[in-house]
Write an enzyme that holds these catalytic residues in place. Structure first.
Site, PDB file in Angstrom:
ATOM      1  N   ARG A   1      35.504   7.892 -21.137  1.00 59.57           N
ATOM      2  CA  ARG A   1      34.453   7.129 -21.570  1.00 59.57           C
ATOM      3  C   ARG A   1      33.677   6.585 -20.295  1.00 59.57           C
ATOM      4  NH1 ARG A   1      35.747   1.780 -22.184  1.00 59.57           N
ATOM      5  NH2 ARG A   1      37.872   2.099 -22.888  1.00 59.57           N
TER       6      ARG A   1
ATOM      7  N   TYR B   1      11.791   5.577 -38.707  1.00 59.66           N
ATOM      8  CA  TYR B   1      12.918   6.078 -39.533  1.00 59.66           C
ATOM      9  C   TYR B   1      13.802   5.052 -39.950  1.00 59.66           C
ATOM     10  CZ  TYR B   1      17.688   7.938 -39.883  1.00 59.66           C
ATOM     11  OH  TYR B   1      18.902   7.961 -40.196  1.00 59.66           O
TER      12      TYR B   1
ATOM     13  N   ASP C   1      10.372   5.973 -28.846  1.00 64.78           N
ATOM     14  CA  ASP C   1      11.097   7.010 -29.479  1.00 64.78           C
ATOM     15  C   ASP C   1      10.405   8.250 -29.643  1.00 64.78           C
ATOM     16  OD1 ASP C   1      12.474   8.695 -31.458  1.00 64.78           O
ATOM     17  OD2 ASP C   1      13.270   7.172 -32.750  1.00 64.78           O
TER      18      ASP C   1
ATOM     19  N   LYS D   1      18.022  16.158 -32.788  1.00 65.72           N
ATOM     20  CA  LYS D   1      16.817  16.938 -33.521  1.00 65.72           C
ATOM     21  C   LYS D   1      16.308  18.103 -32.596  1.00 65.72           C
ATOM     22  CE  LYS D   1      17.041  13.880 -36.796  1.00 65.72           C
ATOM     23  NZ  LYS D   1      17.668  12.601 -36.400  1.00 65.72           N
TER      24      LYS D   1
END
Ligand SMILES: Cc1ncc(COP(=O)(O)O)c(C=O)c1O
Length: 391
Positions: free
Chosen positions: A57, A109, A181, A206
């Protein structure tokens, strides 16, 4: 390669960097050219408290390779990856606290909207959303406690384009962080950090990965203070991507510029066809002269991807008939993959936005969002034509 005449020049040596930034055989004992997928969740300490990697992690070699590539592609100092694009935005939001104020775009979005509207507000953060294509709207929304400006440009789904340089200036003058973004354009076509933004955010799901087989997000920045906070949140909240997924995105990045060149030429061909179609009321594609921010698009980007939308001549019934009739396109959420997709934002990707807000923004039932893929453009055009005739 895309024909990007009239746009900013494509970033120098980007294709070479995309291929080579993850390749460093001397780094690995095996001298492998393709970086290994290191699945180990934990690592041996050389001596108590002395280690190269400690726990998955906190750090992982496959994740480091990907974050290194993201820095190289954006000529940036720091990149932090997350388990999704929303995880990345959640990390940005969690840098702030009760009493802080954000200015955000009014079109985004549905998941980004939900994070600001539900989660940021629950933290006690005050959020003002404005149409960021009008610079004065941002100036008047700024308050003494404004800590963050967040925009998508182009926006999802309306494809509105905002002036990154001008907004960066406002952020700087008000000591606020400006986050863009950039999921729709990637650093190949748009470089927010060079235009003055502080953080670039990606849904790597994406175009960056490009094959729709990974959910992942990233934040890229040159700001050390923000990087340190974001890195701590990545670790502290545990919103990390897995090593196998990191290696898939690392592979996807190698072909990013080649894919985007094709997305651009395909989407422009489709947009020009649809603009002349009798069953289409309006087409929104920043590469078309009819787009309200076409000149700004050319001034601040090196091209446009496969994202566009159209308003069909009809209502919900015609949209659904159109969706049923398509054959090469697929009806699905998401974007930026090899396959072409259509979606009806009002009942799919943006259903989480309240109906009155959708109506005000013009996210109506006859709005169809298209993610133009890499197929033969003639096949895409004839598929759209037959579906529009069948609706
Ligand atoms: C512009 C934009 N930003 C962020 C996201 C969220 O990314 P993810 O699905 O990887 O969490 C999406 C998802 O569709 C998006 O379109």
């Amino acid at each position: 390669m895309s024909d990007n005449s009239g746009y900013l020049p494509l970033p120098k040596s980007f294709i070479t960097k995309a291929i080579h930034s993850s390749t460093d055989p001397d780094r690995w004992d095996s001298m492998c050219i393709v970086p290994p997928i290191v699945l180990s969740a934990t690592f041996k300490h050389v001596s108590p408290g002395k280690f190269k990697y400690e726990y998955g992690r906190a750090g992982n070699p496959s994740r480091d390779v990907l974050e290194g590539s993201l820095c190289a592609l954006e000529d940036a100092k720091y990149a932090v990856t997350f388990s999704s694009g929303l995880g990345a935005l959640n990390a940005v939001i969690n840098c702030y606290t009760q009493g802080d104020h954000f200015v955000v775009g009014d079109d985004m979005y549905g998941g980004n909207y939900r994070l600001f509207d539900k989660i940021a507000k629950n933290l006690g953060v005050d959020v003002t959303s404005v149409d960021t294509t009008i610079i004065d709207n941002i100036k008047s929304a700024m308050k003494p406690n404004t800590k963050l400006i967040f925009i998508e440009t182009p926006t999802n789904p309306l494809m509105k384009v905002s002036d990154i340089k001008a907004i960066a200036e406002i952020a700087k003058n008000n000591h606020a962080i400006f986050c863009v973004d950039n999921s729709f354009l990637t650093p190949y076509f748009q470089r927010p950090l060079e235009l003055g933004a502080d953080i670039t955010m990606y849904s790597l799901t994406k175009y960056m990965n490009g094959h729709a087989d990974v959910i992942m997000g990233a934040l890229v920045t040159n700001n050390k203070e923000m990087h340190d906070k974001l890195r701590f949140i990545q670790y502290g909240m545990g919103i990390i991507p897995g090593p196998f997924d990191c290696s898939l995105v690392t592979r996807g990045l190698k072909t990013l510029p080649l894919r985007l060149g094709r997305h651009m030429s395909n989407s422009l061909a489709v947009a020009k066809f649809l603009e002349a179609h009798p069953r289409v009321l309006k087409v929104t594609h920043p590469g078309l002269e009819s787009h309200p921010q076409h000149a700004l698009t050319k001034r601040q980007t090196s091209g446009h991807s496969g994202m566009m939308n159209m308003y069909i001549d009809g209502s919900k019934r015609e949209s659904e008939n159109f969706a049923k009739a398509i054959k090469v396109f697929t009806l699905a959420g998401s974007l930026g993959l090899c396959e072409s997709l259509i979606s009806i934002p009002s009942i799919m990707t943006h259903a989480s936005i309240p109906e009155d807000v959708r109506k005000e923004l013009n996210i109506t039932d006859n709005l169809i969002r298209l993610s133009i893929g890499l197929e033969d453009p003639e096949d895409l055009i004839s598929d759209l034509d037959q579906a529009l005739k069948a609706m």
